[in-house]
Design an enzyme around this catalytic site. Structure first.
Site, mmCIF file in Angstrom:
data_model
loop_
_atom_site.group_PDB
_atom_site.id
_atom_site.type_symbol
_atom_site.label_atom_id
_atom_site.label_comp_id
_atom_site.label_asym_id
_atom_site.label_seq_id
_atom_site.Cartn_x
_atom_site.Cartn_y
_atom_site.Cartn_z
ATOM 1 N N ARG A 174 -10.352 -11.478 2.602
ATOM 2 C CA ARG A 174 -11.304 -12.476 2.085
ATOM 3 C C ARG A 174 -10.690 -13.871 2.064
ATOM 4 N NH1 ARG A 174 -11.836 -9.142 -3.433
ATOM 5 N NH2 ARG A 174 -11.510 -7.491 -1.898
ATOM 6 N N GLU A 203 -6.339 -9.602 1.129
ATOM 7 C CA GLU A 203 -5.974 -10.745 1.981
ATOM 8 C C GLU A 203 -7.099 -11.149 2.934
ATOM 9 O OE1 GLU A 203 -5.363 -7.685 2.697
ATOM 10 O OE2 GLU A 203 -6.087 -7.601 4.758
ATOM 11 N N LYS A 247 0.840 -1.201 0.000
ATOM 12 C CA LYS A 247 0.000 0.000 0.000
ATOM 13 C C LYS A 247 0.872 1.247 0.000
ATOM 14 C CE LYS A 247 -3.829 -1.830 2.844
ATOM 15 N NZ LYS A 247 -4.974 -1.642 1.965
HETATM 16 N N1 BES Z 1 -7.890 -3.719 4.775
HETATM 17 C C1 BES Z 1 -8.146 -3.350 3.439
HETATM 18 C C2 BES Z 1 -9.470 -2.639 3.241
HETATM 19 C C3 BES Z 1 -9.649 -1.282 3.829
HETATM 20 C C4 BES Z 1 -8.948 -0.201 3.342
HETATM 21 C C5 BES Z 1 -10.593 -1.101 4.801
HETATM 22 C C6 BES Z 1 -9.184 1.053 3.864
HETATM 23 C C7 BES Z 1 -10.847 0.143 5.309
HETATM 24 C C8 BES Z 1 -10.124 1.234 4.858
HETATM 25 C C9 BES Z 1 -8.194 -4.586 2.537
HETATM 26 O O1 BES Z 1 -7.400 -5.644 2.918
HETATM 27 C C10 BES Z 1 -7.723 -4.106 1.202
HETATM 28 O O2 BES Z 1 -6.643 -3.656 1.123
HETATM 29 N N2 BES Z 1 -8.591 -4.213 0.221
HETATM 30 C C11 BES Z 1 -8.287 -3.748 -1.078
HETATM 31 C C12 BES Z 1 -8.886 -4.742 -2.062
HETATM 32 C C13 BES Z 1 -8.419 -4.542 -3.476
HETATM 33 C C14 BES Z 1 -6.968 -4.931 -3.613
HETATM 34 C C15 BES Z 1 -9.278 -5.389 -4.376
HETATM 35 C C16 BES Z 1 -8.926 -2.389 -1.267
HETATM 36 O O3 BES Z 1 -10.021 -2.157 -0.764
HETATM 37 O O4 BES Z 1 -8.310 -1.537 -1.906
HETATM 38 ZN ZN ZN Z 2 -6.971 -5.810 4.953
HETATM 39 ZN ZN ZN Z 3 -5.391 -5.516 2.193
#
Ligand code: BES
Ligand code: ZN
Ligand code: ZN
Length: 457
Positions: free
Chosen positions: A310, A308, A236
């Protein structure tokens, strides 16, 4: 009992008069000249949020006047516990119920004190017996527990520390806690929990808490326990990583709800499953393009190591459904897309049966603990197709990400098992009355009321 509450009334208890903006002129007309003059000197206008400390003629605090627009706002008095002078207060109200405002009082008294001394003690609220002090205290204490867990940084709340918390909780409520740790996850067929967590020194694990009489209806709670989400090799950017200590928010939520259930001794056969990992970057991290075999046997191509949650939830859900619970609830900070769709304060609910979704939404409205249902829209399922595996962990395009994530989880839950999936923020970006900046419990008051209605009557 928390220090912000007392259950004994004394002659020193100071009344807080809560009055609506429209009632104010009539009320004022009936006051003594002293009170009228005091309010006028202090330029009290009877506008929403106005507070006045009214002394007696010796200068001692005699009562508090608080004005709100229509007395319907659950959060209205949320700032009082940390702004009124220390002392014991009681609410002088007739329109909105005491119990609900006592919960607000408790939630507004919260201070995260692990790394910084609290600025002051909260003012205390007297809770009369007919407002069920034990019920109020249970809810507030459980929400403090959730907030504390989320606010604690990953360095002090990694997989082993989170597991210790569950073991302690188990001891407190005489629940059974089992853990499957590290390589043992492979032996016992939790391959995706292992793959996501293997890059971290603090080993991945599945925590399994059981409580209550086996003869009662089974409710199984599953929570995303990603103690820190770097995104993995699909790392990220710093702005998106900053808050990722909260990625175990789902785990904190199911533990908070479990705590409410156990404290209230609901007639439930409770099971809590928490896959706990850190999604780290390392030479042995799982990679984009890897194909994992899930506990269910489905093969999953990794389109993005940042999706991750899911993966770990899928293995935990597979275990959860093997016992055919009467109700299955998972809670997670699963997607940024859910926040794009609904903003930070409105958790997304997905459900495979309409009646449970309607009930949950209804209790959300009743308890001022809102949620919004999004569809498990099956035509989008094809976006998860993979040329090499049974399913990809991310969609082909970036639209509808919260729904896509819900559809991914749905693959692991048979239709006949009543299932609710919550994708929520678990965090307040800024402080508002009763809701301080930082970790936050969402939908728990709603779910607890729903469970009480369903399993206690
Ligand atoms: N933990 C994050 C989701 C998240 C991000 C929750 C910001 C609340 C605030 C999750 O693991 C994630 O990174 N999801 C990605 C999925 C994508 C790669 C399909 C996302 O939401 O960008
Ligand atoms: Zn996450
Ligand atoms: Zn994530």
């Amino acid at each position: 009992m928390l220090s912000c509450f007392v259950t004994r009334h004394t002659k020193n208890t100071i009344p807080i008069k809560i009055i609506s903006q429209t009632e104010y002129p009539n009320w004022l007309a009936k006051q003594t000249n002293f009170v009228k003059q005091w309010l006028s000197t202090n330029q009290f206008r009877g506008e929403p949020g106005n507070v006045s400390l009214i002394p007696d003629t010796t200068g001692k605090l005699q009562s508090v006047l608080f004005c709100d627009a229509e007395l319907k706002n659950y959060w209205c008095i949320g700032n009082l516990p940390l702004t009124l002078p220390e002392g014991v207060y009681e609410l002088d109200i007739n329109t909105i119920d005491y119990q609900r405002l006592a919960i607000t009082w408790g939630l507004g008294s919260y201070q995260f004190s692990r790394y910084k001394k609290p600025t002051r003690k909260p003012a205390q609220l007297f809770i009369p017996n007919d407002a069920s002090p034990d019920y109020v205290n249970n809810i507030v204490e459980s929400i403090y527990f959730v907030r504390d867990l989320i606010n604690t940084p990953a360095d002090d709340m990694g997989p082993s520390e989170l597991a210790d918390v569950v073991v302690d909780l188990g001891k407190t409520f005489k629940a059974k806690v089992k853990q499957i740790v590290g390589d043992e996850l492979l032996k016992q067929n939790y391959p995706m929990i292992y793959a996501v967590g293997r890059a971290c020194d603090d080993e991945p694990r599945l925590i399994d808490l059981r409580w209550g009489n086996k003869k009662n209806p089974q409710v199984t709670l599953v929570g995303k326990g990603v103690c820190f989400d770097t995104g993995g090799l699909d790392i990220k950017p710093s702005s998106a990583m900053l808050l990722m200590k909260k990625d175990m928010g789902g785990a904190a939520h199911v533990l908070g709800l479990a705590r409410m259930i156990m404290q209230a001794e609901l007639a439930i056969n409770l099971r809590v499953l928490i896959p706990v990992v850190e999604n780290s970057v390392s030479g042995n991290a799982y990679r984009p393009g890897d194909i994992l075999q899930s506990r269910k046997g489905t093969t999953v191509e990794i389109g993005n190591t940042d999706a991750e949650g899911r993966l770990v939830l899928a293995d935990a859900l597979t275990e959860a459904v093997s016992e055919k619970p009467n109700l299955l609830i998972d809670i997670s900070t699963l997607t940024g897309a859910a926040r794009v769709a609904l903003g930070t304060d409105l958790p997304a609910l997905f459900a495979n049966q309409d009646d449970i979704a309607h009930d949950a939404v209804r209790f959300g409205t009743l308890e001022s603990d809102p949620m919004w249902r999004l569809p498990l829209y099956s035509p989008y399922r094809e976006l998860l197709n993979s040329p090499f595996a049974d399913i990809n962990n991310v969609g082909m395009d970036s639209y509808g990400g919260a729904i896509i994530a819900g559809l991914f989880l749905k693959e692991f839950v048979p239709d006949e098992i009543p299932w609710m999936h919550f994708d929520l923020m678990a965090w307040n970006l800024k402080s508002r009355p009763g809701r301080p900046q930082g970790g936050e419990a969402m939908v728990l008051r709603a779910l607890f009321s729903y469970l009480i209605e369903r399993f206690e009557k």
